[in-house]
Design an enzyme around this catalytic site. Structure first.
Site, mmCIF file in Angstrom:
data_model
loop_
_atom_site.group_PDB
_atom_site.id
_atom_site.type_symbol
_atom_site.label_atom_id
_atom_site.label_comp_id
_atom_site.label_asym_id
_atom_site.label_seq_id
_atom_site.Cartn_x
_atom_site.Cartn_y
_atom_site.Cartn_z
ATOM 1 N N GLY A 250 2.169 44.065 9.160
ATOM 2 C CA GLY A 250 0.900 43.923 8.469
ATOM 3 C C GLY A 250 0.359 45.292 8.122
ATOM 4 O O GLY A 250 1.030 46.310 8.328
ATOM 5 N N VAL B 85 5.674 44.262 14.344
ATOM 6 C CA VAL B 85 6.131 43.588 15.554
ATOM 7 C C VAL B 85 7.647 43.588 15.552
ATOM 8 O O VAL B 85 8.280 43.240 14.553
ATOM 9 C CB VAL B 85 5.607 42.139 15.625
ATOM 10 C CG1 VAL B 85 6.113 41.456 16.892
ATOM 11 C CG2 VAL B 85 4.094 42.125 15.593
ATOM 12 N N TYR C 47 8.781 37.391 24.848
ATOM 13 C CA TYR C 47 9.397 36.927 23.601
ATOM 14 C C TYR C 47 9.652 35.427 23.710
ATOM 15 O O TYR C 47 10.366 34.959 24.597
ATOM 16 C CB TYR C 47 10.703 37.656 23.339
ATOM 17 C CG TYR C 47 11.460 37.115 22.142
ATOM 18 C CD1 TYR C 47 10.872 37.128 20.880
ATOM 19 C CD2 TYR C 47 12.740 36.587 22.278
ATOM 20 C CE1 TYR C 47 11.541 36.629 19.783
ATOM 21 C CE2 TYR C 47 13.423 36.093 21.178
ATOM 22 C CZ TYR C 47 12.825 36.111 19.938
ATOM 23 O OH TYR C 47 13.495 35.612 18.847
ATOM 24 N N VAL C 48 9.017 34.677 22.812
ATOM 25 C CA VAL C 48 9.198 33.228 22.768
ATOM 26 C C VAL C 48 10.234 32.950 21.696
ATOM 27 O O VAL C 48 10.011 33.231 20.513
ATOM 28 C CB VAL C 48 7.870 32.511 22.463
ATOM 29 C CG1 VAL C 48 8.059 30.998 22.501
ATOM 30 C CG2 VAL C 48 6.799 32.935 23.474
ATOM 31 N N ASP D 179 -8.274 34.117 16.687
ATOM 32 C CA ASP D 179 -7.363 34.064 15.539
ATOM 33 C C ASP D 179 -6.234 33.081 15.805
ATOM 34 O O ASP D 179 -5.064 33.380 15.572
ATOM 35 C CB ASP D 179 -6.800 35.444 15.214
ATOM 36 C CG ASP D 179 -6.076 35.451 13.864
ATOM 37 O OD1 ASP D 179 -6.430 34.616 13.001
ATOM 38 O OD2 ASP D 179 -5.164 36.263 13.682
ATOM 39 N N ASN E 20 0.704 31.781 15.293
ATOM 40 C CA ASN E 20 0.520 32.308 16.639
ATOM 41 C C ASN E 20 0.814 31.278 17.720
ATOM 42 O O ASN E 20 0.462 31.488 18.882
ATOM 43 C CB ASN E 20 -0.920 32.823 16.809
ATOM 44 C CG ASN E 20 -1.134 34.136 16.105
ATOM 45 O OD1 ASN E 20 -0.178 34.852 15.818
ATOM 46 N ND2 ASN E 20 -2.376 34.455 15.810
#
Length: 456
Positions: A15, A20, A81-82, A124, A129
């Site tokens: 962004g 990330v 980390y998913v 947010d 997310n």
């Protein structure tokens, strides 16, 4: 490498203010997600503090914060980390069946209430997310810069995503957990209908729609949705936070998730069940100061009271706490005002007390007896024949004395307040009570995720 420990493997998203990465933690040999802020920042201390806030949230539906530091002058945060798909990916396939939506909303609602109970607000929440692990458990991600939302007053400092921003966020006003509930309702709306309540290419216009326009009912896009499902979503999307549900779990329960109080919530309720009180003070939110004064005057005479502003614990279902308190009480003081006549919470509590056969002690506030008779709320017959006391003169001690005389006539014996409810001989102020229970640094903490609009 970052700090000779985290080996960057690929970019997950970026962004205007950061990127990330997927990385490997060489020390522990595990995959992690790392958010690296673009360039130097003047918010180093705030970033470190907010990383600690996130690290303190230990919940199975919240992605954990593992580490925080600086590398080559840039702040970075290391997250769990998913490894599954984001909820956005599932939404790309169109509207979802209700039976698939409910477990996801229920799980996220529990996680949000857990965070709110720790004084932390996301600000947010959106499908990007929320990500599923390979085991199918959905988790809330924090891939952004947490900010103190009270300092945000215009678009230049707006932290969030306009399509999921609550009206109070859109207006630059302070936000609490009910802002997250609004975003969760937008997500539920989108999951069930395949579209959002509001959509516009111009973010300014979208924020204005959030503030001013009533969204169409979900049934406008999907006729098979039941009335209760649509009503629960529309209530969670109310412009006034006071008109929404008291917690995200309550919203999910109304939606049909069937969530029961678990863990800390049920432990608190179970513990409270053992304590009996003389009076439950039933009142509208705007009448909290009067409820507190009545309670204090009565408790000086050795009787105990329960009222929301002082006794309800943050982050736990208000409805569940109120129901438990009514069951524990000998009688109900009903503060009747213009606000309480319009309150669905007051209506529900009167009905519950009536079915439990609790006697009422009505007190008129800002209304004459004639005005009350003319308005005739549907719960008026449930009050019984007890004459209403008039508080128009503002004489709280006199009203409390009359209430106590009635208790004595009914042969209700005093149940003194527990020692934990008093401090230096006086009742604990609600604000200080909530601060001590949920705020670690003297101000509400804001768990603002993806504040820099990093799209995954």
């Amino acid at each position: 490498h970052i700090q000779d420990r985290y080996r960057l493997m690929s970019e997950l998203g970026r962004g205007g203010m950061g990127r990330v990465f997927l990385a490997n933690d060489d020390m522990l040999n595990r995959l992690v997600a790392i958010k690296v802020v673009a360039g130097a920042t003047s918010r180093d201390a705030a970033l470190a503090r907010e990383a600690r806030f996130g690290a303190g949230l230990n919940h199975p539906a919240i992605a954990a914060v593992h580490d925080f530091g600086f590398h080559e002058g840039r702040a970075f945060t290391v997250f769990e980390y998913v490894d599954g798909d984001a909820l956005r990916d599932a939404l790309g396939q169109g509207a979802m069946p209700l039976e698939d939506v409910l477990p996801i909303i229920g799980s996220i609602a529990r996680a949000l209430d857990f965070a709110h109970g720790h004084g932390i607000v996301h600000c947010d929440l959106k499908p990007e997310n929320i990500r599923a692990s390979k085991q199918g458990r959905y988790k809330i991600l924090d891939l952004g810069l947490a900010q103190n939302y009270r300092d945000q007053r215009d678009w230049a400092t707006f932290a969030g995503t306009p399509a999921y921003a609550s009206p109070e966020q859109a207006a630059g006003l302070p936000s609490d957990g009910r802002a997250d509930q609004y975003a969760l309702a937008v997500i539920a709306y989108e999951m069930l209908t395949g579209c959002r309540p509001f959509d516009h290419n111009n973010p300014w216009m979208l924020l204005d729609l959030q503030k001013t326009q009533v969204p169409p009912s979900p049934s406008s896009f999907r006729a098979d949705l039941s009335g209760p499902v649509c009503e629960s979503i529309m209530r969670a999307l109310e412009k006034d936070p006071n008109d929404r549900f008291a917690s995200c779990v309550e919203f999910a329960t109304a939606l049909g998730a069937g969530i029961r109080l678990t863990g800390r919530s049920s432990a608190v309720i179970d513990q409270e069940e053992e304590r009996l009180t003389n009076l439950y003070i039933c009142h509208a939110r705007d009448n909290s100061p009067v409820a507190r004064q009545i309670s204090e005057a009565i408790e000086r005479r050795g009787y105990s009271c329960w009222h929301y502003e002082r006794d309800a614990l943050p982050g736990i279902s208000y409805v569940g706490q109120a129901s438990a308190a009514i069951k524990r009480s000998d009688a109900v003081v009903l503060v009747i005002s213009a606000e309480s006549l319009a309150s669905s919470d007051v209506r529900r509590e009167v009905q519950e007390a009536y079915h439990l056969d609790r006697p009422f002690l009505p007190v008129l506030l800002g209304l004459t007896r004639q005005e009350f008779q003319q308005r005739q709320p549907d719960w008026q017959p449930m009050m019984g024949g007890t004459s209403a006391m008039d508080l128009s003169d503002g004489n709280i001690p006199s009203a409390a004395e009359r209430l106590i005389r009635t208790l004595e006539l009914w042969e209700i014996v005093p149940r003194p307040p527990a020692a934990s409810d008093t401090f230096s001989g006086s009742q604990v102020d609600a604000e200080s009570r909530r601060r001590s229970s949920s705020l670690l640094d003297g101000s509400r903490k804001i768990w603002a995720s993806d504040a820099n609009q990093i799209e995954i």
